[in-house]
Scaffold this active site. Sequence first.
Site, PDB file in Angstrom:
ATOM      1  N   GLN A  54       0.821  -1.198   0.000  1.00 56.57           N
ATOM      2  CA  GLN A  54       0.000   0.000   0.000  1.00 56.57           C
ATOM      3  C   GLN A  54       0.863   1.261   0.000  1.00 56.57           C
ATOM      4  O   GLN A  54       2.012   1.236   0.444  1.00 56.57           O
ATOM      5  CB  GLN A  54      -0.894   0.023   1.255  1.00 56.57           C
ATOM      6  N   ASP A 178     -11.421  -5.270  10.672  1.00 56.87           N
ATOM      7  CA  ASP A 178     -11.039  -3.858  10.569  1.00 56.87           C
ATOM      8  C   ASP A 178     -10.122  -3.728   9.360  1.00 56.87           C
ATOM      9  O   ASP A 178      -8.963  -3.327   9.466  1.00 56.87           O
ATOM     10  CB  ASP A 178     -10.344  -3.398  11.849  1.00 56.87           C
TER      11      ASP A 178
END
Length: 330
Positions: A54, A178
Amino acid sequence: MGEISCSNGNGINGKNHTLAGYRKSCWYEEEIEENLRWCFALNSILHTGATQFQDIALLDTKPFGKALVIDGKLQSAEVDEFIYHECLVHPALIHHPNPKKVFVMGGGEGSTAREILRHKTVEKVVMCDIDEEVVEFCKSYLIVNREAFCDSRLELVINDARVELESRTDGHDVIIGDLADPIEGGPCYKLYTKSFYEFTVKPRLNHGGIFVTQAGPAGIFSHTEVFTCIYHTLKQVFKYVVPYSAHIPSYADTWGWIMASDSPLTASSEEVDLRMKQRIKGENRFLDGKTFTSAATLSKAVRKSLDNETHVYTEGTARFIYGYGKNNQG
């Protein structure tokens, strides 16, 4: 899809006209949809970087304090992250009669673990995040969660959540998703599928166990992106499924979560308040019994979409929110 730009106000280039009411300013801009952008002023850019999975940035924003941005999507902002994390964690733990063991998929910033560890019944929290660099980044920069990272009840694992869950033989009372939003090219969309819920998550829940996941935008116009199909997908796997939502200012939208179990999820507002008082250290800033009842009372339009949804989330028929992950950027 996020961009940072710096310019001088009112078209003044290269000169700092502070006395005349002009000053240089930097702005963060996020493309929410093709024809809709959301931007706010920055005090500074604290850090930017790229991991194997990422792109990450930590921004000091004027309206929302420190903000964590991953793959161009704002993940968490200092002034209102408590709304997201209280909603993600407390309904599931409060509806469980005695949650001792909790597994968190993702959660690298530590805020989810922080909220779980406020529960007096909790004996063990396993937080499994795929991206060690993001975890270390958050440990270094997000001071509010340093105590959680040091708690002896927290076991931090760097691994793919699916691989980790499938390799473990121990059960969990609550499993929390999450995860980053399901975006094209992102690392997480396969963890929103029916097969993952059915063959990986559910078998790792103890009797009476509860699964809860963040489920993307749930606003009046945005809820059909992924919220409704994640709900419908969980309905294929669990007997009881409760969708709920709350407005988060820094997201510029209402956000959704979905709680699922094979045991009824029916605690009253009064019972929620009583359990919170008995079990949780400190005061919640956002969530109590009445707030959760309100959050789970969705608008007519959203309820109708949930009732009419037919799409089941699979790897081959995945739906994505607007944006692109690091591995699928044009």
